[in-house]
Design an enzyme around this catalytic site. Structure first.
Site, mmCIF file in Angstrom:
data_model
loop_
_atom_site.group_PDB
_atom_site.id
_atom_site.type_symbol
_atom_site.label_atom_id
_atom_site.label_comp_id
_atom_site.label_asym_id
_atom_site.label_seq_id
_atom_site.Cartn_x
_atom_site.Cartn_y
_atom_site.Cartn_z
ATOM 1 N N ASP A 33 0.866 -1.066 0.013
ATOM 2 C CA ASP A 33 -0.024 0.028 0.065
ATOM 3 C C ASP A 33 0.874 1.259 -0.171
ATOM 4 O O ASP A 33 1.962 1.429 0.412
ATOM 5 C CB ASP A 33 -0.911 -0.015 1.040
ATOM 6 C CG ASP A 33 -1.861 -1.061 1.375
ATOM 7 O OD1 ASP A 33 -2.165 -1.445 0.224
ATOM 8 O OD2 ASP A 33 -2.412 -1.328 2.431
HETATM 9 N N1 URA Z 1 -1.373 -5.919 3.779
HETATM 10 C C1 URA Z 1 -1.657 -4.852 3.738
HETATM 11 O O1 URA Z 1 -2.747 -4.549 4.356
HETATM 12 N N2 URA Z 1 -1.131 -3.748 3.406
HETATM 13 C C2 URA Z 1 0.049 -4.030 2.565
HETATM 14 O O2 URA Z 1 0.712 -2.821 2.097
HETATM 15 C C3 URA Z 1 0.654 -5.350 2.627
HETATM 16 C C4 URA Z 1 -0.138 -6.337 2.883
#
Ligand code: URA
Length: 236
Positions: free
Chosen positions: A107
């Site tokens: 993310d």
């Molecule tokens: N899980 C998440 O919620 N975000 C990420 O960036 C990676 C795994």
């Protein structure tokens, strides 16, 4: 055996050189094939057996690149994004070449290990849940762990939207910190898993992919090629 045009080879192996710049360089006599100047951009060469030099320096042929990037927050895992900086834009000049993409997403607000490659087959394999390639994350939570999370994660939880996760591993590190190991990568997966248990992720860092640890000496925003030993772990 892989045979290709000289101008294509030069521009693909030297990230900062476009195809037309490679053509000009060849026409001006800046490129040698097996020790002899070659001025024809269309000359067919075999990267495995021909020796190509640019301005006297031999090009070390690499069919694919495998890059470890320590992603900072605020950067998106995409090849290009109109609004935000993408992980590809963080790469140093010597690691840029056509066709690179992040194999797996973090993310925008997550940090840590992003694998960048131009090897589509390998990316497909490590991203497929069927391959069971493990990715490890360090997680900091808003509220203390209740003690029920290990079993919930191990059991294969249902998350918001009705999706069911594969069994995952959770190791408690402190009251509000833990490690999570996933072998798949659903959208916002860890955040949604904790949300389903009434908690909230405040910091998320990927620390390992396929047994390759994020280099602790690699500062956020920096990238380097995987070593041969590290790259070998991707093919196991
Ligand atoms: N899980 C998440 O919620 N975000 C990420 O960036 C990676 C795994």
């Amino acid at each position: 055996m892989d045979v290709q045009r000289l101008d294509r080879f030069v521009s693909s192996q030297m990230g900062e050189i476009s195809r037309s710049a490679a053509r000009d360089l060849i026409k001006k006599g800046g490129v040698e094939v097996n020790g002899a100047v070659e001025r024809r951009p269309e000359r067919r060469i075999s990267p495995e057996s021909d020796e190509i030099s640019v301005s006297g320096a031999k090009i070390e042929y690499k069919k694919h690149l495998y890059i470890m990037l320590n992603k900072p927050a605020g950067v998106v895992c995409a090849t290009r994004d109109g609004l935000s900086r993408s992980v590809i834009e963080l790469l140093p000049k010597n690691l840029i070449r056509a066709g690179l993409f992040p194999a797996g997403r973090l993310d925008k607000d997550s940090v840590g290990f992003v694998l960048i490659t131009d090897d589509g087959a390998l990316a497909h394999r490590i991203l497929s849940p069927k391959s069971h390639v493990k990715k490890k994350y360090f997680v900091r939570l808003k509220s203390p762990l209740s003690g029920d999370e290990e079993a919930a994660f191990a059991g294969g939880m249902a998350i918001y939207g009705g999706e069911k996760c594969l069994p995952a591993e959770l190791r408690r590190l402190s009251e509000k910190e833990c490690e999570v190991i996933l072998c798949e990568g659903k959208y916002h997966q860890i955040k949604r898993m904790f949300s389903a248990l009434g908690n909230e992720v405040v910091y998320l860092k990927r620390t390992e992919i396929a047994g390759i640890e994020l280099d602790p000496a690699l500062e956020e925003g920096r990238a380097r090629e995987l070593s041969l030993e590290e790259a070998a772990k991707l093919t196991l």
